[in-house]
Every structure is written in C-alpha cells, then in structure tokens.
Design an enzyme around this catalytic site. Structure first.
Site, PDB file in Angstrom:
ATOM      1  N   GLY A 174       0.766  -1.244   0.000  1.00  0.00           N
ATOM      2  CA  GLY A 174       0.000   0.000   0.000  1.00  0.00           C
ATOM      3  C   GLY A 174       0.792   1.286   0.000  1.00  0.00           C
ATOM      4  N   SER A 175       2.068   1.238  -0.376  1.00  0.00           N
ATOM      5  CA  SER A 175       2.833   2.489  -0.328  1.00  0.00           C
ATOM      6  C   SER A 175       2.373   3.464  -1.415  1.00  0.00           C
ATOM      7  CB  SER A 175       4.341   2.229  -0.417  1.00  0.00           C
ATOM      8  OG  SER A 175       4.711   1.847  -1.714  1.00  0.00           O
ATOM      9  N   ASN A 176       1.986   2.955  -2.575  1.00  0.00           N
ATOM     10  CA  ASN A 176       1.477   3.866  -3.617  1.00  0.00           C
ATOM     11  C   ASN A 176       0.131   4.451  -3.235  1.00  0.00           C
ATOM     12  OD1 ASN A 176       3.129   4.238  -6.140  1.00  0.00           O
ATOM     13  ND2 ASN A 176       3.329   2.033  -5.839  1.00  0.00           N
ATOM     14  N   MET A 213      -2.698  -7.141  -8.836  1.00  0.00           N
ATOM     15  CA  MET A 213      -1.910  -8.005  -9.730  1.00  0.00           C
ATOM     16  C   MET A 213      -2.761  -8.938 -10.594  1.00  0.00           C
ATOM     17  SD  MET A 213       0.898  -6.771  -8.804  1.00  0.00           S
ATOM     18  CE  MET A 213       1.995  -6.273  -7.450  1.00  0.00           C
ATOM     19  N   ASN A 248      -3.316   2.223 -14.013  1.00  0.00           N
ATOM     20  CA  ASN A 248      -2.414   1.313 -13.300  1.00  0.00           C
ATOM     21  C   ASN A 248      -1.038   1.952 -13.227  1.00  0.00           C
ATOM     22  OD1 ASN A 248      -1.477  -1.162 -12.128  1.00  0.00           O
ATOM     23  ND2 ASN A 248      -0.536  -1.683 -14.093  1.00  0.00           N
ATOM     24  N   HIS A 278       2.931   0.818 -13.131  1.00  0.00           N
ATOM     25  CA  HIS A 278       3.795  -0.335 -13.405  1.00  0.00           C
ATOM     26  C   HIS A 278       5.243   0.079 -13.122  1.00  0.00           C
ATOM     27  CE1 HIS A 278       4.849  -4.144 -15.227  1.00  0.00           C
ATOM     28  NE2 HIS A 278       5.859  -3.513 -15.803  1.00  0.00           N
TER      29      HIS A 278
HETATM   30  C1  GAR Z   1       4.455  -1.232  -6.975  1.00  0.00           C
HETATM   31  O1  GAR Z   1       5.823  -1.247  -7.232  1.00  0.00           O
HETATM   32  C2  GAR Z   1       3.669  -1.288  -8.269  1.00  0.00           C
HETATM   33  O2  GAR Z   1       4.267  -0.590  -9.309  1.00  0.00           O
HETATM   34  C3  GAR Z   1       3.671  -2.775  -8.552  1.00  0.00           C
HETATM   35  O3  GAR Z   1       3.453  -3.358  -7.299  1.00  0.00           O
HETATM   36  C4  GAR Z   1       4.025  -2.536  -6.285  1.00  0.00           C
HETATM   37  C5  GAR Z   1       2.992  -2.288  -5.220  1.00  0.00           C
HETATM   38  O4  GAR Z   1       3.587  -1.657  -4.119  1.00  0.00           O
HETATM   39  N1  GAR Z   1       2.643  -3.097  -9.497  1.00  0.00           N
HETATM   40  C6  GAR Z   1       2.807  -3.965 -10.487  1.00  0.00           C
HETATM   41  O5  GAR Z   1       3.811  -4.630 -10.637  1.00  0.00           O
HETATM   42  C7  GAR Z   1       1.610  -4.095 -11.431  1.00  0.00           C
HETATM   43  N2  GAR Z   1       1.950  -4.845 -12.590  1.00  0.00           N
HETATM   44  P1  GAR Z   1       2.712  -0.879  -3.059  1.00  0.00           P
HETATM   45  O6  GAR Z   1       1.665  -1.862  -2.536  1.00  0.00           O
HETATM   46  O7  GAR Z   1       3.669  -0.497  -1.974  1.00  0.00           O
HETATM   47  O8  GAR Z   1       2.088   0.283  -3.735  1.00  0.00           O
END
Ligand code: GAR
Length: 194
Positions: free
Chosen positions: A16-18, A91, A108, A110
């Site tokens: 969940g950091s994004n 995902m 999204n 990526h």
């Molecule tokens: C992030 O790095 C995002 O770009 C990636 O998962 C991570 C989620 O981190 N997403 C993908 O690879 C989608 N194909 P987060 O939960 O800390 O946001």
C-alpha cells in the site's frame, strides 16, 4: 473547482505504499480528490493499517470465486459514482466484463518503462529481476490506462531513473518506488483534469 471521487484497488498481501502516496499527494496540495474506498482481497493485507491510519474506508472481497468478485466489484464501483479507479499493486488481470461495466476509466502504475518489462508475469519483484538481469542502467515507472491486455493501455505518465549504482533487484525496486510515489498522484490528477 470540480471535485473527484476515486477508488484504489489492491490485491493479495498489498503493502500500500502507492496508495498512501496518492492520498498524501492530494491532501498536501489540497486537491479535491476523495478516495471513496480501497479494495483489499485478503483480510490481513498490510495495507489495512494504512487505510485505518488515513481514515479511508476498506472494501474487502475475496477473489476465490472470480465471477462473484467481478459482480460485486462492479456494483460497488457503480454505486460509488467514481470518476476513476486507480490500481495500486492490483496483480490480477482486468477482464473485458469489468472494463466494460465498471463505469469509469481505470489506471495502473507499473514499475518499469513500458512497453519494456511488461505483460503476463511481470509484476512486483519479477520486473526488477528482469531489469537487473538485462543489465539496464535506467529504469522507471509508467502510469497507463488499463485494457484487458496486461500493461498495454495508453501511457498517461512515465518517468525514468538512473539505476546504474543498484547492486540487486531489490535496490532497483527501492529506487523505482520513490519515482512511483511522486508520479502516480500527478498522472492521476492530470488525467482527471484533461
Ligand atoms: C508497486 O511497485 C507497483 O508498481 C507494482 O506493485 C508494487 C505495489 O507496491 N505493481 C505492479 O507490478 C503491477 N503490474 P505498493 O503496494 O507499496 O504500492
């Protein structure tokens, strides 16, 4: 100024950091974007703590019965009258049924410079391993609209970053994540206003 409602979709054991970076980017600049809810697909996903701390409602639904999941997700999004749905660590592949019926555009983020290092199986640490193995000196993050092919919709934001000093896939991941955190909020805000 027009105000916007968005939802954030995550799956599995999402960190969940994004999501948190999105919330902060809107709150810090006082932008009129309300996050209606965050989807989690595991009851004990780490992102839950962030939702509680930031006071954002959680919508839990398992993906075990996928048809049921699709139906309830579509219902929830439509009744929330969203302007946009932001995937952040979601995902699973979006199906044509979801894309057609969910009622708002989907974005999204990526963790690589699409169209390279995208597609089926390319998510999270797999992406950074592939970038590392390819010996790249530059990586980055891409924000794109979602269609039913993995990582193929229109690019609405992209930023690169020097990874020449990174000695492992996880160092690349940490470097790229910093870029993701500033890029996503900006790309979503620009898209909402275009
Ligand atoms: C992030 O790095 C995002 O770009 C990636 O998962 C991570 C989620 O981190 N997403 C993908 O690879 C989608 N194909 P987060 O939960 O800390 O946001």
């Amino acid at each position: 100024m027009k105000s916007f409602r968005i939802a954030v979709l995550t799956s599995g054991m999402s960190r969940g950091s994004n999501f948190e970076a999105l919330v902060n980017s809107f709150r810090e600049k006082n932008l009129p974007v309300e996050i209606s809810f965050v989807l989690i697909t595991r009851r004990n996903a780490p992102i839950k703590g962030r939702c509680e701390r930031l006071n954002i409602p959680i919508f839990y639904h398992s993906t075990k019965n996928w048809d049921e999941f699709e139906t309830h997700l579509i219902e929830k999004c439509r009744e929330s009258e969203l302007d946009l749905i932001a995937l952040a660590g979601f995902m699973k592949q979006m199906t044509p049924n979801i894309i057609t019926n969910i009622g708002s555009p989907i974005t999204n983020i990526h963790p690589a410079l699409l169209p390279e290092f995208g597609g089926k199986g390319m998510y999270g640490s797999n992406v950074h391993k592939a970038v590392f193995q390819a010996g790249r000196k530059v990586s980055g993050a891409t924000v794109h609209l979602v269609n039913s092919n993995f990582d193929e919709g229109e690019v609405i934001g992209q930023e690169d970053v020097d990874i020449s000093q990174c000695k492992s896939p996880s160092e690349i991941g940490a470097t790229v994540l910093k870029i993701e955190h500033t890029l996503y909020g900006k790309a979503v805000w620009d898209y909402l206003n275009r």
